[in-house]
Design a protein around this motif. Sequence first.
Motif, PDB file in Angstrom:
ATOM      1  N   TRP A 168       0.812  -1.225   0.000  1.00  0.00           N
ATOM      2  CA  TRP A 168       0.000   0.000   0.000  1.00  0.00           C
ATOM      3  C   TRP A 168       0.841   1.268   0.000  1.00  0.00           C
ATOM      4  O   TRP A 168       0.324   2.345  -0.325  1.00  0.00           O
ATOM      5  N   LEU A 169       2.089   1.171   0.378  1.00  0.00           N
ATOM      6  CA  LEU A 169       2.939   2.351   0.234  1.00  0.00           C
ATOM      7  C   LEU A 169       3.116   2.678  -1.248  1.00  0.00           C
ATOM      8  O   LEU A 169       3.290   3.837  -1.623  1.00  0.00           O
ATOM      9  N   GLY A 170       3.083   1.624  -2.083  1.00  0.00           N
ATOM     10  CA  GLY A 170       3.244   1.858  -3.514  1.00  0.00           C
ATOM     11  C   GLY A 170       4.640   2.319  -3.862  1.00  0.00           C
ATOM     12  O   GLY A 170       4.864   2.903  -4.908  1.00  0.00           O
ATOM     13  N   LEU A 171       5.569   2.076  -2.968  1.00  0.00           N
ATOM     14  CA  LEU A 171       6.952   2.503  -3.193  1.00  0.00           C
ATOM     15  C   LEU A 171       7.805   1.275  -3.470  1.00  0.00           C
ATOM     16  O   LEU A 171       7.618   0.230  -2.862  1.00  0.00           O
ATOM     17  N   ARG A 172       8.754   1.456  -4.354  1.00  0.00           N
ATOM     18  CA  ARG A 172       9.624   0.330  -4.676  1.00  0.00           C
ATOM     19  C   ARG A 172      10.710   0.158  -3.620  1.00  0.00           C
ATOM     20  O   ARG A 172      11.238  -0.928  -3.435  1.00  0.00           O
ATOM     21  N   HIS A 173      11.059   1.235  -2.950  1.00  0.00           N
ATOM     22  CA  HIS A 173      12.139   1.173  -1.957  1.00  0.00           C
ATOM     23  C   HIS A 173      11.734   1.968  -0.710  1.00  0.00           C
ATOM     24  O   HIS A 173      12.255   3.058  -0.476  1.00  0.00           O
ATOM     25  N   THR A 187       1.653  -0.185  10.718  1.00  0.00           N
ATOM     26  CA  THR A 187       0.496   0.494  10.127  1.00  0.00           C
ATOM     27  C   THR A 187       0.309   1.818  10.854  1.00  0.00           C
ATOM     28  O   THR A 187       1.054   2.137  11.790  1.00  0.00           O
ATOM     29  N   TYR A 188      -0.644   2.595  10.402  1.00  0.00           N
ATOM     30  CA  TYR A 188      -0.934   3.856  11.087  1.00  0.00           C
ATOM     31  C   TYR A 188      -1.954   3.619  12.195  1.00  0.00           C
ATOM     32  O   TYR A 188      -2.908   2.840  12.029  1.00  0.00           O
ATOM     33  N   SER A 189      -1.781   4.318  13.311  1.00  0.00           N
ATOM     34  CA  SER A 189      -2.653   4.135  14.479  1.00  0.00           C
ATOM     35  C   SER A 189      -4.119   4.332  14.125  1.00  0.00           C
ATOM     36  O   SER A 189      -4.986   3.548  14.531  1.00  0.00           O
ATOM     37  N   ARG A 190      -4.409   5.389  13.376  1.00  0.00           N
ATOM     38  CA  ARG A 190      -5.817   5.683  13.080  1.00  0.00           C
ATOM     39  C   ARG A 190      -6.435   4.562  12.256  1.00  0.00           C
ATOM     40  O   ARG A 190      -7.611   4.233  12.410  1.00  0.00           O
ATOM     41  N   SER A 231      -0.483   9.377  -1.239  1.00  0.00           N
ATOM     42  CA  SER A 231      -0.043   8.433  -0.204  1.00  0.00           C
ATOM     43  C   SER A 231      -1.104   8.310   0.888  1.00  0.00           C
ATOM     44  O   SER A 231      -1.944   9.199   1.080  1.00  0.00           O
ATOM     45  N   VAL A 232      -1.032   7.201   1.607  1.00  0.00           N
ATOM     46  CA  VAL A 232      -1.961   6.955   2.713  1.00  0.00           C
ATOM     47  C   VAL A 232      -1.771   8.012   3.802  1.00  0.00           C
ATOM     48  O   VAL A 232      -2.738   8.544   4.352  1.00  0.00           O
ATOM     49  N   ARG A 233      -0.530   8.347   4.063  1.00  0.00           N
ATOM     50  CA  ARG A 233      -0.268   9.353   5.102  1.00  0.00           C
ATOM     51  C   ARG A 233      -0.870  10.707   4.720  1.00  0.00           C
ATOM     52  O   ARG A 233      -1.510  11.378   5.530  1.00  0.00           O
ATOM     53  N   GLU A 234      -0.644  11.096   3.473  1.00  0.00           N
ATOM     54  CA  GLU A 234      -1.169  12.373   2.995  1.00  0.00           C
ATOM     55  C   GLU A 234      -2.696  12.371   3.066  1.00  0.00           C
ATOM     56  O   GLU A 234      -3.326  13.371   3.402  1.00  0.00           O
ATOM     57  N   PHE A 237      -3.819  12.930   6.525  1.00  0.00           N
ATOM     58  CA  PHE A 237      -3.549  14.310   6.933  1.00  0.00           C
ATOM     59  C   PHE A 237      -4.557  15.279   6.315  1.00  0.00           C
ATOM     60  O   PHE A 237      -5.071  16.170   6.998  1.00  0.00           O
ATOM     61  N   TRP A 238      -4.849  15.118   5.028  1.00  0.00           N
ATOM     62  CA  TRP A 238      -5.711  16.069   4.325  1.00  0.00           C
ATOM     63  C   TRP A 238      -7.174  15.632   4.272  1.00  0.00           C
ATOM     64  O   TRP A 238      -8.025  16.348   3.763  1.00  0.00           O
ATOM     65  N   GLY A 239      -7.458  14.432   4.767  1.00  0.00           N
ATOM     66  CA  GLY A 239      -8.859  14.028   4.907  1.00  0.00           C
ATOM     67  C   GLY A 239      -9.497  13.416   3.677  1.00  0.00           C
ATOM     68  O   GLY A 239     -10.721  13.415   3.555  1.00  0.00           O
ATOM     69  N   GLY A 240      -8.706  12.872   2.778  1.00  0.00           N
ATOM     70  CA  GLY A 240      -9.295  12.195   1.630  1.00  0.00           C
ATOM     71  C   GLY A 240      -8.336  12.110   0.471  1.00  0.00           C
ATOM     72  O   GLY A 240      -7.136  12.354   0.631  1.00  0.00           O
ATOM     73  N   GLY A 241      -8.863  11.751  -0.696  1.00  0.00           N
ATOM     74  CA  GLY A 241      -8.014  11.617  -1.866  1.00  0.00           C
ATOM     75  C   GLY A 241      -8.841  11.187  -3.058  1.00  0.00           C
ATOM     76  O   GLY A 241     -10.068  11.029  -2.960  1.00  0.00           O
ATOM     77  N   PHE A 242      -8.168  10.988  -4.166  1.00  0.00           N
ATOM     78  CA  PHE A 242      -8.806  10.438  -5.353  1.00  0.00           C
ATOM     79  C   PHE A 242      -8.560   8.931  -5.392  1.00  0.00           C
ATOM     80  O   PHE A 242      -7.986   8.355  -4.465  1.00  0.00           O
ATOM     81  N   CYS A 243      -8.952   8.296  -6.496  1.00  0.00           N
ATOM     82  CA  CYS A 243      -8.966   6.836  -6.518  1.00  0.00           C
ATOM     83  C   CYS A 243      -7.590   6.217  -6.266  1.00  0.00           C
ATOM     84  O   CYS A 243      -7.492   5.180  -5.604  1.00  0.00           O
ATOM     85  N   GLY A 244      -6.526   6.848  -6.801  1.00  0.00           N
ATOM     86  CA  GLY A 244      -5.189   6.294  -6.597  1.00  0.00           C
ATOM     87  C   GLY A 244      -4.853   6.191  -5.121  1.00  0.00           C
ATOM     88  O   GLY A 244      -4.223   5.231  -4.669  1.00  0.00           O
ATOM     89  N   ALA A 245      -5.276   7.197  -4.354  1.00  0.00           N
ATOM     90  CA  ALA A 245      -5.019   7.188  -2.913  1.00  0.00           C
ATOM     91  C   ALA A 245      -6.005   6.296  -2.177  1.00  0.00           C
ATOM     92  O   ALA A 245      -5.634   5.573  -1.240  1.00  0.00           O
ATOM     93  N   TRP A 246      -7.260   6.317  -2.593  1.00  0.00           N
ATOM     94  CA  TRP A 246      -8.266   5.498  -1.907  1.00  0.00           C
ATOM     95  C   TRP A 246      -7.957   4.003  -2.015  1.00  0.00           C
ATOM     96  O   TRP A 246      -8.159   3.243  -1.065  1.00  0.00           O
ATOM     97  N   ALA A 247      -7.472   3.593  -3.180  1.00  0.00           N
ATOM     98  CA  ALA A 247      -7.165   2.171  -3.347  1.00  0.00           C
ATOM     99  C   ALA A 247      -6.006   1.764  -2.440  1.00  0.00           C
ATOM    100  O   ALA A 247      -5.970   0.644  -1.925  1.00  0.00           O
ATOM    101  N   ARG A 248      -5.053   2.679  -2.238  1.00  0.00           N
ATOM    102  CA  ARG A 248      -3.964   2.383  -1.296  1.00  0.00           C
ATOM    103  C   ARG A 248      -4.489   2.358   0.130  1.00  0.00           C
ATOM    104  O   ARG A 248      -4.096   1.518   0.941  1.00  0.00           O
ATOM    105  N   MET A 249      -5.361   3.311   0.436  1.00  0.00           N
ATOM    106  CA  MET A 249      -5.935   3.353   1.786  1.00  0.00           C
ATOM    107  C   MET A 249      -6.690   2.059   2.080  1.00  0.00           C
ATOM    108  O   MET A 249      -6.571   1.492   3.174  1.00  0.00           O
ATOM    109  N   PHE A 250      -7.439   1.581   1.094  1.00  0.00           N
ATOM    110  CA  PHE A 250      -8.208   0.350   1.305  1.00  0.00           C
ATOM    111  C   PHE A 250      -7.261  -0.832   1.514  1.00  0.00           C
ATOM    112  O   PHE A 250      -7.502  -1.697   2.370  1.00  0.00           O
ATOM    113  N   GLN A 251      -6.172  -0.849   0.768  1.00  0.00           N
ATOM    114  CA  GLN A 251      -5.163  -1.899   0.979  1.00  0.00           C
ATOM    115  C   GLN A 251      -4.590  -1.800   2.395  1.00  0.00           C
ATOM    116  O   GLN A 251      -4.396  -2.817   3.069  1.00  0.00           O
ATOM    117  N   ALA A 252      -4.313  -0.574   2.820  1.00  0.00           N
ATOM    118  CA  ALA A 252      -3.724  -0.382   4.157  1.00  0.00           C
ATOM    119  C   ALA A 252      -4.695  -0.830   5.240  1.00  0.00           C
ATOM    120  O   ALA A 252      -4.293  -1.426   6.243  1.00  0.00           O
TER     121      ALA A 252
END
Lengths: 445, 117
Positions: A168-173, A187-190, A231-234, A237-252
């Motif tokens: 879900w980080l979507g990062l290679r490294h 994972t994140y506490s929240r 990113s999930v963290r972002e 912090f900002w209270g939402g996102g578009f699909c690219g972020a939501w799919a990561r959030m759901f994975q997380a």
Amino acid sequence: MTQGRTAPVSLYSIAFAFDGAGDAILLRDERDDLLVGGTPEWTAAAGSRALAAYARGAKPAIHVVLARPRNSASPGDREADALEGGCTVWATGAGGPGIEPLTIPLQADAEGFTPPLAFRLERLPDASGVLDVSWSWRARVGSEEFAIGTSKHKICLTAGRPRDPAAWLGLRHPERVGLDAKGLPWTYSRIVEWTCEWAAGLEDDKAIVDAILWHLPRSGLKYAVHLEHNSVREMLFWGGGFCGAWARMFQAMAASQGVFVERRSFWVDWRLHRALERECWCALVIGEGGVNRTEPNWDSNTWHDGDWPFDGKTVRDFTAKRYVFWGSPNKLVDGHTINVLSRSDGSHYLYDPSFVLGPILLDRPLPASDPKKRVDVADLGTFGTHYLGSYEAYLLGVLPRASHASAGPVAKGPAHPRGDPLADGVTIPAGRLAPHRDALTFFWT
Amino acid sequence: MAAEHDFINSLLAPHVTPKPVDWRRATTAMDGVAGTQSEASREVLLKILRFDGDLQVRVIANHPHLLTPLESLQAQALQALAAWGGESCAAIEEFAERTESETLEVIASSCLIRRRR
């Protein structure tokens, strides 16, 4: 209980995710992205500053620091206490298990603190959920018993050990940006707090993921919040996102309960359509607001909604707010991202967290990732008929149209192949296109 | 074409306050740049791939959904450069090695595979 005498120790701090705590789930606070176990989660001065998390049924150790009262004993007295055989400390629990007794030598450093003492919790319940536990701490020296403090904690119990966050980080490294925790999952506490509450008592993978999906609005997170990094963290912090972020959030969220869901993207395929001799489709258009929105938060536009097969004449002009996921001719530029749960029995379920859709049983696996391979939605079974057909999704194209008043022949050919899709284009419900061969194609990653 | 080059370059430039952008304009400008196989266009596309930092833009309309704005530019630059071959492939290869984005790595790799075939 001894009255009138000063207790030999008092409670100073409690650490759950201390370095080396094998059972504790490592948590980060999105505000600073640091592991919360770097300092004790509870102190007498500040109370509970962070929750603790374990897999259900764990019997974990915690580190407790006790303090000798400042006015009770000189260093010489402390040594005398230690010679008397020490002190037994434990806690009874309300709202959850207590702490097993531990006999400790009453030794303290020059400032009056014990070293971190390894206490063990009584076994935690074998069911996921959130415990609001209160511990009443006691100390016994010889025949005398003392109340030495009360501590309150939120303890989250997950269905399974969290999964590696790499997916879900979507990062290679992840290690390059400091998000590796010595190879341990975190994972994140929240997130763990939300999912432990939403999926309380559930063990089955699908039941857990279903519960997470249906409770997404309770997170308060919204669809259609602009982010820089998806990113999930972002997103936290900002209270939402578009699909690219939501799919990561759901994975997380699923990963926090030990469940893996895949993240898949389908991309708008803007190409020359052979039969129509027009370039389509230019964009995927969505008329739903998404999580915690009643309607899209974009400007209104007048749409020309048609049906499929399109007769070139029948359109319904309709002014509404809709999201537009633009493609680009012969390139992968935008589309939509979803999640898939693959079960051990070979079944696959689609979830769309952005629009709280699912679970949708896929009657065949989604296509393999290949940015160059155009896939006909007619070959994707229930993805087209049950998913694309389940919500207000359209494809936008500058289709050949007769004039509104004319019943004459439909104009064909690349008169203005790019045209102005927003002004001239026709929106066709994706679910109507899906069953027709060569009507709708996507690329998949 | 110069206007499209200037527009894309302006997205990569530092700004005191984030530059407001309708992302549809960015996408169509990228279509224009990609469609002209000039050295100037190639320079712009390479500059996008080598960009390291945060875009200082504020998207005010047509925000990309699946990718971030920078990823969106880089995805388009990768696919455009792949059609040119030669030195451009080396730049794609270097980008594929360096990027942290799984999605862009997949797109870059597929561009390279296609060229090698």
